[in-house]
Design an enzyme around this catalytic site. Structure first.
Site, PDB file in Angstrom:
ATOM      1  N   ASN A 139     112.217  77.996  -7.192  1.00 60.16           N
ATOM      2  CA  ASN A 139     113.191  78.959  -7.280  1.00 60.16           C
ATOM      3  C   ASN A 139     114.518  78.172  -7.663  1.00 60.16           C
ATOM      4  OD1 ASN A 139     111.806  78.212  -4.791  1.00 60.16           O
ATOM      5  ND2 ASN A 139     113.298  79.427  -3.635  1.00 60.16           N
TER       6      ASN A 139
ATOM      7  N   CYS B 202     116.978  87.837 -11.084  1.00 62.47           N
ATOM      8  CA  CYS B 202     117.455  86.937 -11.997  1.00 62.47           C
ATOM      9  C   CYS B 202     118.843  87.417 -12.625  1.00 62.47           C
ATOM     10  CB  CYS B 202     116.606  86.933 -13.298  1.00 62.47           C
ATOM     11  SG  CYS B 202     114.968  86.173 -12.912  1.00 62.47           S
ATOM     12  N   PHE B 203     119.108  88.737 -12.986  1.00 67.57           N
ATOM     13  CA  PHE B 203     120.078  89.005 -13.615  1.00 67.57           C
ATOM     14  C   PHE B 203     121.671  88.725 -13.193  1.00 67.57           C
ATOM     15  CE2 PHE B 203     118.396  92.699 -16.651  1.00 67.57           C
ATOM     16  CZ  PHE B 203     118.002  91.615 -17.294  1.00 67.57           C
ATOM     17  N   GLN B 204     121.789  88.786 -11.914  1.00 67.32           N
ATOM     18  CA  GLN B 204     123.080  88.542 -11.220  1.00 67.32           C
ATOM     19  C   GLN B 204     122.963  86.658 -11.101  1.00 67.32           C
ATOM     20  OE1 GLN B 204     124.719  90.807  -7.960  1.00 67.32           O
ATOM     21  NE2 GLN B 204     124.661  88.824  -6.596  1.00 67.32           N
TER      22      GLN B 204
ATOM     23  N   SER C 109     111.546  76.829 -14.533  1.00 63.33           N
ATOM     24  CA  SER C 109     112.640  77.563 -13.724  1.00 63.33           C
ATOM     25  C   SER C 109     113.907  77.566 -14.682  1.00 63.33           C
ATOM     26  CB  SER C 109     113.258  76.709 -12.596  1.00 63.33           C
ATOM     27  OG  SER C 109     112.070  76.495 -11.849  1.00 63.33           O
TER      28      SER C 109
ATOM     29  N   PRO D 289     117.841  79.716  -6.607  1.00 62.75           N
ATOM     30  CA  PRO D 289     118.741  80.818  -6.246  1.00 62.75           C
ATOM     31  C   PRO D 289     120.093  80.613  -6.358  1.00 62.75           C
ATOM     32  CG  PRO D 289     117.887  79.622  -4.463  1.00 62.75           C
ATOM     33  CD  PRO D 289     117.162  79.048  -5.571  1.00 62.75           C
TER      34      PRO D 289
ATOM     35  N   GLY E 269     105.192  81.302  -7.402  1.00 65.18           N
ATOM     36  CA  GLY E 269     105.914  82.437  -7.276  1.00 65.18           C
ATOM     37  C   GLY E 269     105.581  83.656  -8.207  1.00 65.18           C
TER      38      GLY E 269
ATOM     39  N   LEU F  61     120.037  81.385 -20.289  1.00 63.86           N
ATOM     40  CA  LEU F  61     120.966  82.101 -19.640  1.00 63.86           C
ATOM     41  C   LEU F  61     121.756  83.244 -20.570  1.00 63.86           C
ATOM     42  CD1 LEU F  61     122.787  79.172 -17.763  1.00 63.86           C
ATOM     43  CD2 LEU F  61     121.259  80.778 -16.792  1.00 63.86           C
TER      44      LEU F  61
HETATM   45  P1  NAD Z   1     109.766  82.498  -6.370  1.00 61.14           P
HETATM   46  O1  NAD Z   1     110.721  82.378  -5.265  1.00 61.14           O
HETATM   47  O2  NAD Z   1     108.893  83.670  -6.456  1.00 61.14           O
HETATM   48  O3  NAD Z   1     108.722  81.051  -6.314  1.00 61.14           O
HETATM   49  C1  NAD Z   1     109.255  79.862  -6.088  1.00 61.14           C
HETATM   50  C2  NAD Z   1     108.078  79.298  -5.585  1.00 61.14           C
HETATM   51  O4  NAD Z   1     108.433  77.863  -5.520  1.00 61.14           O
HETATM   52  C3  NAD Z   1     108.058  79.559  -3.935  1.00 61.14           C
HETATM   53  O5  NAD Z   1     106.654  80.068  -3.649  1.00 61.14           O
HETATM   54  C4  NAD Z   1     108.710  78.184  -3.215  1.00 61.14           C
HETATM   55  O6  NAD Z   1     107.797  78.159  -1.870  1.00 61.14           O
HETATM   56  C5  NAD Z   1     107.942  77.184  -4.119  1.00 61.14           C
HETATM   57  N1  NAD Z   1     108.630  75.979  -3.817  1.00 61.14           N
HETATM   58  C6  NAD Z   1     109.969  75.510  -3.948  1.00 61.14           C
HETATM   59  N2  NAD Z   1     110.422  74.473  -3.664  1.00 61.14           N
HETATM   60  C7  NAD Z   1     109.085  73.751  -3.980  1.00 61.14           C
HETATM   61  C8  NAD Z   1     108.720  72.337  -3.827  1.00 61.14           C
HETATM   62  N3  NAD Z   1     109.465  71.215  -3.714  1.00 61.14           N
HETATM   63  N4  NAD Z   1     107.219  72.083  -4.248  1.00 61.14           N
HETATM   64  C9  NAD Z   1     106.312  73.118  -4.175  1.00 61.14           C
HETATM   65  N5  NAD Z   1     106.680  74.426  -4.270  1.00 61.14           N
HETATM   66  C10 NAD Z   1     108.079  74.620  -4.065  1.00 61.14           C
HETATM   67  O7  NAD Z   1     110.749  82.259  -7.665  1.00 61.14           O
HETATM   68  P2  NAD Z   1     110.157  82.963  -9.059  1.00 61.14           P
HETATM   69  O8  NAD Z   1     110.934  84.456  -9.323  1.00 61.14           O
HETATM   70  O9  NAD Z   1     108.917  82.541  -9.343  1.00 61.14           O
HETATM   71  O10 NAD Z   1     111.244  82.249 -10.047  1.00 61.14           O
HETATM   72  C11 NAD Z   1     111.193  81.021 -10.503  1.00 61.14           C
HETATM   73  C12 NAD Z   1     111.913  80.374 -11.642  1.00 61.14           C
HETATM   74  O11 NAD Z   1     111.967  81.174 -12.634  1.00 61.14           O
HETATM   75  C13 NAD Z   1     113.486  80.773 -11.184  1.00 61.14           C
HETATM   76  O12 NAD Z   1     114.240  79.475 -11.669  1.00 61.14           O
HETATM   77  C14 NAD Z   1     113.940  82.105 -11.861  1.00 61.14           C
HETATM   78  O13 NAD Z   1     115.037  82.085 -12.108  1.00 61.14           O
HETATM   79  C15 NAD Z   1     112.940  81.868 -13.030  1.00 61.14           C
HETATM   80  N6  NAD Z   1     112.559  83.200 -13.501  1.00 61.14           N
HETATM   81  C16 NAD Z   1     112.163  84.210 -12.919  1.00 61.14           C
HETATM   82  C17 NAD Z   1     111.454  85.457 -13.405  1.00 61.14           C
HETATM   83  C18 NAD Z   1     111.352  86.681 -12.628  1.00 61.14           C
HETATM   84  O14 NAD Z   1     110.950  87.449 -13.099  1.00 61.14           O
HETATM   85  N7  NAD Z   1     111.044  86.324 -11.092  1.00 61.14           N
HETATM   86  C19 NAD Z   1     111.522  85.563 -14.782  1.00 61.14           C
HETATM   87  C20 NAD Z   1     111.928  84.473 -15.460  1.00 61.14           C
HETATM   88  C21 NAD Z   1     112.535  83.202 -14.906  1.00 61.14           C
HETATM   89  C1  UDX Z   2     114.579  90.262 -16.228  1.00 66.17           C
HETATM   90  C2  UDX Z   2     114.609  89.930 -17.822  1.00 66.17           C
HETATM   91  O1  UDX Z   2     114.353  91.188 -18.411  1.00 66.17           O
HETATM   92  C3  UDX Z   2     113.531  88.864 -18.077  1.00 66.17           C
HETATM   93  O2  UDX Z   2     113.263  88.751 -19.657  1.00 66.17           O
HETATM   94  C4  UDX Z   2     113.908  87.671 -17.333  1.00 66.17           C
HETATM   95  O3  UDX Z   2     112.766  86.764 -17.821  1.00 66.17           O
HETATM   96  C5  UDX Z   2     113.906  87.950 -15.959  1.00 66.17           C
HETATM   97  O4  UDX Z   2     114.869  88.984 -15.679  1.00 66.17           O
HETATM   98  P1  UDX Z   2     113.557  91.666 -14.574  1.00 66.17           P
HETATM   99  O5  UDX Z   2     114.718  91.306 -13.602  1.00 66.17           O
HETATM  100  O6  UDX Z   2     112.215  91.261 -14.084  1.00 66.17           O
HETATM  101  O7  UDX Z   2     113.437  90.760 -15.948  1.00 66.17           O
HETATM  102  O8  UDX Z   2     113.667  93.186 -14.990  1.00 66.17           O
HETATM  103  P2  UDX Z   2     114.372  94.024 -15.999  1.00 66.17           P
HETATM  104  O9  UDX Z   2     113.185  94.957 -16.653  1.00 66.17           O
HETATM  105  O10 UDX Z   2     115.107  93.004 -17.069  1.00 66.17           O
HETATM  106  O11 UDX Z   2     115.219  94.996 -15.107  1.00 66.17           O
HETATM  107  C6  UDX Z   2     116.276  94.362 -14.230  1.00 66.17           C
HETATM  108  C7  UDX Z   2     117.121  95.293 -13.902  1.00 66.17           C
HETATM  109  O12 UDX Z   2     117.941  96.068 -14.688  1.00 66.17           O
HETATM  110  C8  UDX Z   2     116.240  96.637 -13.032  1.00 66.17           C
HETATM  111  O13 UDX Z   2     116.884  96.826 -11.709  1.00 66.17           O
HETATM  112  C9  UDX Z   2     116.140  97.636 -13.916  1.00 66.17           C
HETATM  113  O14 UDX Z   2     116.170  98.965 -13.222  1.00 66.17           O
HETATM  114  C10 UDX Z   2     117.476  97.569 -14.540  1.00 66.17           C
HETATM  115  N1  UDX Z   2     117.544  98.164 -15.984  1.00 66.17           N
HETATM  116  C11 UDX Z   2     116.999  97.950 -16.697  1.00 66.17           C
HETATM  117  C12 UDX Z   2     118.599  99.302 -16.120  1.00 66.17           C
HETATM  118  O15 UDX Z   2     119.266  99.465 -14.934  1.00 66.17           O
HETATM  119  N2  UDX Z   2     118.573  99.694 -17.240  1.00 66.17           N
HETATM  120  C13 UDX Z   2     117.909  99.368 -18.223  1.00 66.17           C
HETATM  121  O16 UDX Z   2     118.030  99.815 -19.335  1.00 66.17           O
HETATM  122  C14 UDX Z   2     117.061  98.334 -18.205  1.00 66.17           C
END
Ligand code: NAD
Ligand code: UDX
EC number: 1.1.1.22
Length: 481
Positions: A89, A275-277, A129, A91, A12, A220
């Site tokens: 993921n 992520c945030f919420q 994750s 969620p 992902g 967190l």
């Molecule tokens: P995502 O939904 O984009 O990707 C997750 C992937 O995992 C999906 O493609 C899904 O098909 C796959 N998956 C689920 N179960 C599986 C399994 N059993 N085997 C193989 N594949 C499987 O999610 P994401 O945004 O990459 O987030 C992943 C984790 O990282 C979450 O815990 C999230 O909170 C954390 N995280 C996300 C971000 C971000 O910016 N998106 C930043 C930091 C941390």
């Molecule tokens: C966030 C964290 O920043 C990152 O470290 C973590 O790994 C995943 O969650 P992301 O959600 O990808 O990253 O984007 P971020 O730049 O943090 O923005 C999150 C939301 O906050 C966006 O909707 C952005 O528009 C909003 N935001 C950000 C504001 O409204 N004001 C700001 O000053 C900064």
């Protein structure tokens, strides 16, 4: 244990970019990213990657097929790897115990069970994750309960801090890399093995090690603090609008205090993103489970203020448009949760559009990177808004550019801070809008004085411009109709 092959479960937003950068920086390592979703894997192997992220294409193309592979063969990748990232993921749960707050760990657990079933050699399992505190302990318990003779597991916490839109830069030059592990010699050996991977490009002093629980909670905590800053400045924006103070000036004034710092103080229509919420609610649930209701209530307010900000902004649009938007046309510029991404998860634009649709508004939406199908899917998440199946298509038009979206509309609403929105020809836009023409800048990216000069009625988050509609009607833009 020496690491030669890495597997990442979950292709992902995190797994894909993170492992692409590892492969890019560690040419001697073989990195295989696996996923149960064959379509996603096919996209990673194609010219059109499943996610839009600046510079990701170049990084992937430079090592794909060399030491970076994308595959649906989860078992084979588990078998071969010494180090396995779990990057699936997590969620917010939408059922059962903790519904609406707890993180759903079923995907993480199924990875742990799969590893235990498949592995024929010892593994370092890395929790990438974002998970509640003590999740690593659950993974360890599952692995150890199913362990085969001669196999050993070490579970590490290595949360990811990348932000979407800047993921490659964040990964190449992280503020820090966090690794949590067991405080035993085997645990520390595993920490060193993962640290060695990052040391290929991250300075040693930026690699922070600690116990597993601190590492899990730090992720967190970081997201909760960041989200709290946005809710704090957004709460200030509400005060500014009533008092005549300007939230950007307030942000500048407090941001110059080195203890506060100037980042993440941009007032907005509320934070979005996956992520945030989710992570703040995860923390709230953790506090409740730990019998810390006051702490839970404190963090819950961060999410409450975010909901309030979204609702406040849509109410402001309705009020300024003479208390009704029914059958009026509103152009929405931007649908992604922030610029430079096509991701719409928890985007504030979804909520604002749904509020306006509830009132019977027609909305024209343009976003440079979000696909039509995704927008329609997001908006239909609350089917009760639409009294017939055709109603969504009747009320919502997805437009190819900002000018088409704005034509014949009553108001233009900036929901995402895409750079191109600051550089549009607003004189042209004004001439094709219905009058009085309104602009609602939810991201504080436009030149408000120029818009006022053109004849627009301008409303922005956290600043009172002009409430005097007669001024707008008396001073139309030169040459406009
Ligand atoms: P995502 O939904 O984009 O990707 C997750 C992937 O995992 C999906 O493609 C899904 O098909 C796959 N998956 C689920 N179960 C599986 C399994 N059993 N085997 C193989 N594949 C499987 O999610 P994401 O945004 O990459 O987030 C992943 C984790 O990282 C979450 O815990 C999230 O909170 C954390 N995280 C996300 C971000 C971000 O910016 N998106 C930043 C930091 C941390
Ligand atoms: C966030 C964290 O920043 C990152 O470290 C973590 O790994 C995943 O969650 P992301 O959600 O990808 O990253 O984007 P971020 O730049 O943090 O923005 C999150 C939301 O906050 C966006 O909707 C952005 O528009 C909003 N935001 C950000 C504001 O409204 N004001 C700001 O000053 C900064």
């Amino acid at each position: 244990m020496s690491v030669k092959k890495i597997c990442c479960i979950g292709a992902g937003y995190v797994g894909g970019p993170t492992c692409s950068v590892i492969a890019y920086k560690c040419p001697e390592l073989q990195v295989t990213v696996v996923d149960v979703n064959p379509q996603r894997i096919a996209q990673w192997n194609s010219d059109e990657l499943p996610i839009f992220e600046p510079s990701l294409d170049e990084v992937v193309k430079s090592c794909r097929g060399r030491n970076l592979f994308f595959s649906t063969d989860v078992d084979q990748a588990i078998l071969e790897a010494e180090l396995i990232f779990i990057s699936v993921n997590t969620p917010t749960k939408n059922y059962g115990l903790g519904k609406g707050r707890a993180a759903d760990l079923k995907f993480v657990e199924s990875c742990a069970r799969r590893i235990a079933e498949i592995a024929k050699s010892s593994k370092i399992v890395v929790e990438k994750s974002t998970v509640p505190v003590k999740a690593a302990e659950s993974i360890t318990n599952i692995l150890k309960a199913n362990v085969k003779p001669g196999i050993k597991y070490q579970v590490l916490s290595n949360p990811e801090f990348l932000a979407e839109g800047t993921a490659i830069g964040d990964l190449l030059n992280p503020d820090r890399v966090l690794i949590g592990g067991e405080q035993t010699s085997e645990g520390q050996e595993a920490v060193s093995a993962l640290g060695w991977v990052y040391q290929h490009w991250v300075p040693r002093e930026k690699i922070i090690t600690m116990n597993t629980w601190s590492s899990e909670l730090s992720k967190l905590a970081a997201n909760a603090f960041l989200a709290q800053r946005i809710s704090s400045i957004n709460a200030m924006s509400a005060i500014c609008e009533v008092t005549g103070a300007d939230v950007s000036e307030v942000a500048h004034a407090i941001g110059t205090d080195s203890r506060i710092g100037n980042k993440f103080l941009k007032a907005s229509i509320g934070f979005g993103g996956s992520c945030f919420q989710k992570d703040v609610l995860n923390l709230v649930y953790l506090c409740e489970c730990l019998n810390l209701p006051e702490v839970a209530a404190y963090w819950q307010k961060v999410v409450d203020i975010n909901d309030y900000q979204r609702r406040r902004f849509s109410n402001q649009i309705i009020q300024r448009l003479f208390n009704t938007v029914t059958s009026k046309t509103i152009a929405i510029l931007g649908f992604a949760f922030k610029k430079d991404t096509g991701d719409t998860r928890e985007s504030s634009a979804i909520y604002i559009c749904q509020h306006l649709l509830e009132e019977g508004a027609h909305i024209n939406i343009y976003d440079p990177k979000v696909k039509k199908e995704q927008i329609l899917k997001d908006l239909s998440s609350r089917p009760e808004i639409f009294d017939s199946p055709d109603r969504l298509n009747e009320l919502v038009t997805i437009c190819p550019d900002a000018y088409t979206a704005a034509a014949d509309s009553h108001a233009l609403v900036i929901c995402t801070e895409w750079d191109e929105f600051a550089n549009l020809d607003y004189k042209k836009i004004y001439s094709h809008m219905l009058k009085p023409a309104f602009v609602f800048d939810g991201r504080l990216i436009l030149d408000h004085n120029s818009l006022l000069d053109l004849g627009f009625h301008v409303e922005v988050i956290g600043k009172r411009l002009t409430r005097d509609i007669s001024r707008v009607v008396r001073t139309p833009a030169a040459g406009s109709t």
